[in-house]
Design a protein around this motif. Structure first.
Motif, short mmCIF file in Angstrom:
data_model
loop_
_atom_site.label_atom_id
_atom_site.label_comp_id
_atom_site.label_asym_id
_atom_site.label_seq_id
_atom_site.Cartn_x
_atom_site.Cartn_y
_atom_site.Cartn_z
N ASN A 28 70.17 -44.33 12.72
CA ASN A 28 70.01 -44.08 11.29
C ASN A 28 69.07 -45.07 10.62
O ASN A 28 68.24 -44.69 9.78
N ARG A 29 69.17 -46.33 10.98
CA ARG A 29 68.31 -47.34 10.35
C ARG A 29 66.84 -47.05 10.64
O ARG A 29 65.99 -47.10 9.75
N ARG A 32 65.62 -44.05 8.62
CA ARG A 32 65.31 -44.42 7.23
C ARG A 32 63.98 -45.15 7.16
O ARG A 32 63.15 -44.85 6.28
N ALA A 275 73.74 -40.76 8.04
CA ALA A 275 74.46 -41.85 7.36
C ALA A 275 75.95 -41.75 7.60
O ALA A 275 76.68 -42.74 7.47
N PHE A 322 70.61 -41.03 3.99
CA PHE A 322 70.84 -42.23 3.18
C PHE A 322 72.24 -42.27 2.58
O PHE A 322 72.62 -43.29 2.01
N PHE A 324 73.18 -40.85 -0.06
CA PHE A 324 73.00 -40.99 -1.50
C PHE A 324 73.08 -39.62 -2.14
O PHE A 324 72.24 -38.75 -1.88
N LEU A 347 66.03 -48.12 -5.27
CA LEU A 347 65.87 -48.33 -3.83
C LEU A 347 65.59 -49.80 -3.55
O LEU A 347 64.72 -50.40 -4.18
N HIS A 350 66.00 -50.29 2.71
CA HIS A 350 66.23 -48.93 3.17
C HIS A 350 67.51 -48.33 2.56
O HIS A 350 68.01 -47.32 3.04
N ARG A 351 68.02 -48.94 1.48
CA ARG A 351 69.27 -48.46 0.87
C ARG A 351 69.06 -48.14 -0.61
O ARG A 351 68.31 -48.83 -1.31
N VAL A 353 70.76 -48.51 -3.96
CA VAL A 353 71.80 -49.45 -4.39
C VAL A 353 72.38 -49.10 -5.76
O VAL A 353 73.31 -49.76 -6.22
N GLU A 375 75.90 -48.51 -7.00
CA GLU A 375 76.35 -47.62 -5.94
C GLU A 375 77.62 -48.19 -5.29
O GLU A 375 77.69 -49.39 -5.03
N ILE A 378 78.14 -51.43 -2.75
CA ILE A 378 76.99 -52.33 -2.85
C ILE A 378 77.35 -53.47 -3.79
O ILE A 378 77.70 -53.25 -4.96
#
Length: 408
Positions: A28-29, A32, A275, A322, A324, A347, A350-351, A353, A375, A378
């Motif tokens: 996943n990382r 992204r 994610a 993500f 999101f 953003l 890569h997150r 927030v 978020e 976070i």
């Protein structure tokens, strides 16, 4: 970087033959990182500015009339390089003829060099509108010829140069016959956007806007489909046939599926970690491993993205990779909104927030911060808040405002 893991070989069909191809599993990382890099959000948004190059990398930039802070197309470009200023796109369109306007999934600007691959989209839109009840209220062929004659004689004209009126019941989206006719000819490629004044579109004859060599170039339909699908996948890094279809919305899903089947010799089957820690099947360019390595780690700068940013546009992809959950709510009745009228995703690296609601008060020269939502999961440290403050200051300077003010 996650280490991509190869799974056993699978058999896929391509050009009538069965091939054994190894599937690559992408964490996943890395997924992204690759997506953000492909969409121009991996690097710090500074340095030499190439507006045409940004649009070419993205494939297109969506146009939108709403100006809460800056219109979407300007904000999207600024997010990639904060040396960008609003008049630059107008010059690229009107003076340099470096881009043209047309319809992807929505009204957009595209690099002018893409014009030969866009002929089928003109034809598709003509066929679609000819079947549409909506366009039955436009001027007939004689009326459209009269519009063309006026433009040929007088030069580029906006809808304000004509005075036909809506007949029958007036509804929210009703358009007068001349406006429908202008749009019809624009969708079909007979007219083109010459320039805009305060976002008002001026129509001119396509032959006076599009360079002749590009306008008269002819590629087969098969060649255009191949370019559109390959160019979409190139700008996504990975995707399903549905992702490829939705990128430009210039091919059908069946055409995208057929293209994938026929192009497998130059593609790589992959599985992408979501994610939610599941895995989904996709395809990628053959050099996907090199692309992942080149993508690197995104900048840690906190970015205020536009609701119509291409990274945000595909809500399913956004949620899947993500985690999101985001929607635009400007067309949602106020009482039913979860967040607000025009809310910007935040953003960092890569997150995503958080999200923020800001509005420009141009008379007072103030960028007003109306709401901030963090978020879940976070932690908003003092350092992260300072990053947001710095980005708000940069956004205020971008639109020529003197200061930032937190309303709540």
């Amino acid at each position: 970087m996650d280490i991509p893991r190869a799974t056993p070989f699978i058999e896929v069909s391509g050009n009538g033959e069965v091939m054994r191809v190894q599937v690559l599993r992408i964490g996943n990382r890395d997924a992204r990182h690759l997506w953000l890099s492909s969409q121009g959000l991996s690097q710090t948004p500074t340095g030499p500015l190439d507006v045409a190059g940004i649009i070419r990398q993205l494939g297109f930039v969506q146009l939108d009339s709403i100006q809460v802070v800056s219109r979407a197309h300007h904000h999207i470009l600024w997010s990639r390089n904060q040396n960008y200023r609003e008049p630059m796109l107008d010059r690229l369109l009107a003076r340099d003829r470096g881009v043209f306007e047309h319809f992807t999934h929505d009204a957009s600007v595209l690099p002018m060099e893409f014009l030969p691959m866009w002929q089928r989209q003109f034809d598709r839109m003509r066929a679609k509108l000819d079947r549409s009840n909506w366009y039955r209220g436009m001027l007939d062929r004689e009326g459209r010829d009269a519009i063309r004659a006026r433009i040929r004689q007088e030069g580029a004209l906006s809808t304000k140069a004509f005075d036909t009126e809506v007949t029958g019941k007036r509804e929210m989206w009703s358009r007068p016959p001349h406006k429908l006719a202008l749009d019809y000819m624009w969708y079909c490629g007979d007219l083109a956007t010459c320039h805009r004044v305060n976002f008002t579109k001026y129509y001119d004859l396509a032959e006076r806007v599009f360079p002749e060599a590009l306008r008269t170039a002819r590629l087969s339909d098969e060649e255009q489909v191949d370019w559109l699908c390959r160019a979409a996948l190139d700008r996504m890094g990975f995707g399903s046939p549905g992702d490829i279809q939705r990128f430009w919305d210039a091919v059908s899903l069946d055409e995208a599926k057929t293209w994938v089947e026929g192009a497998m010799e130059s593609l790589r089957p992959v599985e992408i970690e979501t994610a939610q820690r599941g895995w989904v099947k996709a395809i990628a360019p053959a050099d996907i491993e090199t692309r992942i390595e080149a993508a690197g780690t995104p900048t840690s700068r906190l970015r205020i993205l536009n609701p119509f940013d291409p990274v945000i546009r595909d809500r399913q992809r956004l949620q899947r990779f993500f985690g999101f959950d985001y929607r635009v709510e400007m067309f949602v009745p106020a009482a039913r909104r979860i967040w607000g009228y025009y809310v910007f995703p935040l953003l960092e690296g890569h997150r995503f927030v958080g999200r923020i609601e800001v509005k420009a008060d141009r008379k007072a020269s103030v960028l007003m911060v109306l709401n901030l939502w963090e978020e879940p999961g976070i932690a908003w440290s003092a350092a992260r808040r300072e990053k947001l403050r710095a980005e708000l200051d940069r956004m205020a300077r971008f639109v020529g405002l003197a200061r930032v003010e937190w309303v709540n």
